[in-house]
Write an enzyme that holds these catalytic residues in place. Sequence first.
Site, mmCIF file in Angstrom:
data_model
loop_
_atom_site.group_PDB
_atom_site.id
_atom_site.type_symbol
_atom_site.label_atom_id
_atom_site.label_comp_id
_atom_site.label_asym_id
_atom_site.label_seq_id
_atom_site.Cartn_x
_atom_site.Cartn_y
_atom_site.Cartn_z
ATOM 1 N N ALA A 66 0.790 -1.282 0.032
ATOM 2 C CA ALA A 66 0.054 0.024 -0.084
ATOM 3 C C ALA A 66 0.821 1.171 -0.085
ATOM 4 C CB ALA A 66 -0.931 0.047 1.234
ATOM 5 N N GLY A 112 -0.687 -5.299 1.020
ATOM 6 C CA GLY A 112 -1.884 -5.213 0.151
ATOM 7 C C GLY A 112 -1.593 -5.893 -1.038
ATOM 8 N N GLU A 115 -2.450 -9.212 -0.333
ATOM 9 C CA GLU A 115 -3.956 -9.291 0.079
ATOM 10 C C GLU A 115 -4.764 -9.200 -1.129
ATOM 11 O OE1 GLU A 115 -4.284 -7.602 4.424
ATOM 12 O OE2 GLU A 115 -3.336 -6.216 2.981
ATOM 13 N N GLU A 135 3.311 -5.867 7.515
ATOM 14 C CA GLU A 135 2.792 -4.625 8.190
ATOM 15 C C GLU A 135 3.193 -4.679 9.643
ATOM 16 O OE1 GLU A 135 -0.209 -5.791 4.889
ATOM 17 O OE2 GLU A 135 1.372 -6.808 6.230
#
Length: 260
Positions: A66, A112, A115, A135
């Site tokens: 991200a 992300g 994910e 993360e």
Amino acid sequence: MNYENILISVDNNIAIITINRPSKLNALNVATINELHKAFKTLNKNNEVQVIILTGSGEKAFVAGADISEFAHFSVKEGAQLAAEGQEKLFDFIENLKTPVIAAVNGFALGGGLELAMACHFRIASDNAKMGLPEVSLGVIPGYGGTQRLPQLVGKGRAMEMIMTAGMITADDAHRSGLVNHLVPQAELLEFCNGIAQKIKKNSPYAISKAIKSVNSNFKEGKNGFKTEIKAFGDCFGTEDFKEGTTAFLEKRKAVFTGK
């Protein structure tokens, strides 16, 4: 529709969405998430599109994570809202799409990015791919479904280790653990994905959409996967695809499905 952060091509009923932010290693920002949502929504409504392949531009990254600069200053409320909106708009949206989505993981798939790949219906990786959920090294946890989907794919213990160590695994490790279905040389990745897409599109689009719904229901709280399957199975009997498929089988010819 014009997009700034993604590219779309459609050929022979197969769409390819390419996340195109190579200078940022295709990192997900809010604008890209919004564009991806619109693209998937549009393609899902297009009856000519039977399979969607999702990949990243360049040879380094699928999605390297991200865009941290966008949320580094967020409050508790803003952080929760970021995760909720992202899951609803993109990650859960892809998972529940009636059109099959293949993730072509062509390099780094971190945070992300992993994910996003896990939200797709299955994953195929290039041999240089590396995956992980880093993360906790930033003082946060995966917020786009990573703590839920990773254990479903690789098992609780392996997922716990990946999340808690914040480390990356190789494409070989991802393949052995079942995180990706196939491992191929990078130069052959899209061609290989296209080959699988060609096999998928020979089958009933209606039946495939019901199969996706039935499989997903087993992982949803409050849902009984067997009951979902029974209803979906029955629904298929009222379709043109079922009549065509069974008739073609009995007549010993190839079926021509319409998705109706």
